[in-house]
Structures are given as structure tokens and as C-alpha cells.
Design a protein around this motif. Structure first.
Motif, mmCIF file in Angstrom:
data_model
loop_
_atom_site.group_PDB
_atom_site.id
_atom_site.type_symbol
_atom_site.label_atom_id
_atom_site.label_comp_id
_atom_site.label_asym_id
_atom_site.label_seq_id
_atom_site.Cartn_x
_atom_site.Cartn_y
_atom_site.Cartn_z
ATOM 1 N N UNK A 155 -2.640 -0.867 -4.051
ATOM 2 C CA UNK A 155 -1.631 -0.548 -5.057
ATOM 3 C C UNK A 155 -1.335 -1.755 -5.947
ATOM 4 N N UNK A 156 -1.313 -2.925 -5.349
ATOM 5 C CA UNK A 156 -1.081 -4.159 -6.109
ATOM 6 C C UNK A 156 -2.276 -4.533 -6.983
ATOM 7 N N UNK A 157 -3.467 -4.236 -6.493
ATOM 8 C CA UNK A 157 -4.692 -4.681 -7.155
ATOM 9 C C UNK A 157 -5.069 -3.817 -8.356
ATOM 10 N N UNK A 158 -4.844 -2.497 -8.256
ATOM 11 C CA UNK A 158 -5.307 -1.566 -9.287
ATOM 12 C C UNK A 158 -4.107 -0.961 -10.017
ATOM 13 N N UNK A 159 -4.047 -1.200 -11.308
ATOM 14 C CA UNK A 159 -2.880 -0.766 -12.083
ATOM 15 C C UNK A 159 -2.801 0.748 -12.259
ATOM 16 N N UNK A 160 -3.922 1.448 -12.101
ATOM 17 C CA UNK A 160 -3.912 2.904 -12.295
ATOM 18 C C UNK A 160 -3.640 3.680 -11.014
ATOM 19 N N UNK A 161 -3.353 2.978 -9.912
ATOM 20 C CA UNK A 161 -3.058 3.641 -8.637
ATOM 21 C C UNK A 161 -1.569 3.932 -8.526
ATOM 22 N N UNK A 162 -1.251 5.173 -8.170
ATOM 23 C CA UNK A 162 0.119 5.581 -7.860
ATOM 24 C C UNK A 162 0.151 5.868 -6.358
#
Length: 246
Positions: A51-58
Motif C-alpha cells: 500500500x505504501x509502495x504503489x500509489x494506485x493501491x486501495x
């Protein structure tokens, strides 16, 4: 109306390949709704790092494990809530061939009102019990729909039109565990959706975790088929009419 697509990935204690799965989906530049279905502490940390690494993850966390169906339902409703029109469900255990994502998306864009599903082609990694057991479900689904249109109802690699899904779940409570994939497809078919299939290879990774409980889940699936059978009897005139109008 412009179509908006996202991925929905349910996860229960799948920590080994989930980051590589998320990374493989980045090229599509679509939101990824990752549902933690009450995973253990170690998996929770892996998902938090993703979640921290990928901005498109919810990342959505369910406090208690509710089952695959419950997790997918949570993800699909969240997708609809944030304005998505379609969601592509992907399993977290690495069994789906992500090279076929574009094929499923293309089919959905061509037929936006249809449910698009993978039609699995298995390699030697599938167990014989799982392989032959699927044919029992195929048989019952053909009876429950009075149609041979549904080629496979158990593959979780599929694109949902979310308006139709929400319309269904506003009136029906679906199975929450391994019975979910089958029931939701049959009920969407009853609702009038066409189901379209894309052939896709499926591989069960060595050492992969299966959450299928042979006793409990087979009981739930058997109970579901009984319920769907009687539902078919009520709907049989309209199902038969639909068949002859094709």
C-alpha cells in the motif's frame, strides 16, 4: 458514459507472490483494490508495505476472515462506490495468467454489459480431484440456467459490470465462501446478463496455499446448488423463452 476499470484482489494469508502480482498490473495504470480478508500479522505487514509502495493501491482491511466471496463483494462494492464501472477480479495466489488481462479487458470494452470470465486450461499442477470435481458443478450449472452458455463458473478471473452486480446484491444475499463465484455467475445470468469467455491458462504454484475446505466448502456448494435448482424451477418459463429467442 465513459467506462472506468479497476482490479479487485481478495487476499487471505497470501504473502509470497502478491507484490509481484501487483507489480505486474502496474502497466495497465488502473486502480487496484486489495482486500485483506482478516489475514495474519505477517501478511498484514506485506500488504501495508504494498500500500505504501504503489500509489494506485486501495487497501481495505476486513477485521475477521469472511471468506473469498465476502472479500470479493467488499472489493466490488468499494469499486462501485469510488466511481468504477467495471472491475477485473484477480486471485492473489499467482494462479491466473496475467498475460491474458488485456484480452479480458478488450472483451469487456467490446461487450460492456456482459460478464467476462476466464475459461481455464489447466496444466499438470491441478489435482485430479479438483479437475474432475469441476465437471459436477458444470453439470448442475447447465441445469440451473437451462443453458450450455456458461462454460465455467468457478474461475475467479473475470470482469464484472458493476451496475449489474450492485443491482443483484441489493436484492440477494450471495454465498460468502467458495460457493460465491458459482452463485454470482448463475444469478447474473438469471438477471439477463450474457456471459462471455476467454480461454486462459491456470497454474497452481508449487507450495501454494489453498483455502478450500473439502468438507465445509463442498457442503456449502451442495446447499447452494439445491437452492439454485429450485430457483431455476420458478424461472424456467423465462429461461426457456430466452433460450429460444437466441
Amino acid at each position: 458514459m465513459t467506462s472506468e476499470y479497476c482490479f479487485v484482489i481478495p487476499n487471505y494469508n497470501h504473502a509470497d507472490v502478491i507484490e509481484s502480482t501487483i507489480a505486474s498490473l502496474q502497466s495497465f495504470q488502473m486502480p487496484i483494490i486489495l482486500v485483506d480478508d482478516g489475514s495474519n500479522i505477517a501478511t498484514q505487514q506485506v500488504l501495508a508495505d504494498i500500500d505504501d509502495k504503489f500509489s494506485n493501491v486501495v487497501l481495505i482491511r476486513r477485521e475477521q476472515n469472511g471468506g473469498k466471496g465476502a472479500a470479493v463483494d467488499t472489493g466490488l462494492k468499494k469499486a462501485h462506490q469510488i466511481g468504477m464501472t467495471h472491475a477485473l477480479q484477480v486471485d492473489a495466489d499467482g494462479q491466473h495468467n496475467l498475460a491474458d488481462v488485456e484480452k479480458l479487458l478488450a472483451e469487456s470494452r467490446a461487450f460492456p454489459d456482459s460478464l467476462i470470465s476466464g475459461r481455464p486450461v489447466y496444466d499438470e499442477s491441478i489435482s485430479k480431484g479438483r479437475y474432475y470435481g469441476r465437471f459436477i458443478t458444470h453439470f448442475w450449472v447447465w441445469i440451473e440456467t437451462l443453458s450450455l452458455q456458461i462454460k465455467d463458473s468457478m474461475c475467479g478471473f473475470r470482469v464484472y459490470p458493476l451496475a449489474a452486480y450492485v443491482k443483484l446484491t441489493d436484492h440477494v444475499s450471495l454465498g460468502q465462501r467458495m460457493d460465491y463465484d458459482i452463485e454470482v455467475m448463475v444469478r447474473l445470468f438469471w438477471q439477463g446478463l450474457t456471459v462471455r469467455f476467454i480461454t486462459t491458462k491456470v497454474h497452481y504454484p508449487e507450495g501454494g496455499i489453498s483455502h478450500f475446505n473439502a468438507l465445509h466448502d463442498n457442503w456449502l456448494i451442495s446447499k447452494m446448488h439445491s437452492k439454485l435448482f429450485f430457483g431455476m424451477l420458478v424461472r424456467s418459463p423465462s429461461l426457456l423463452l430466452r433460450h429460444f429467442q437466441r
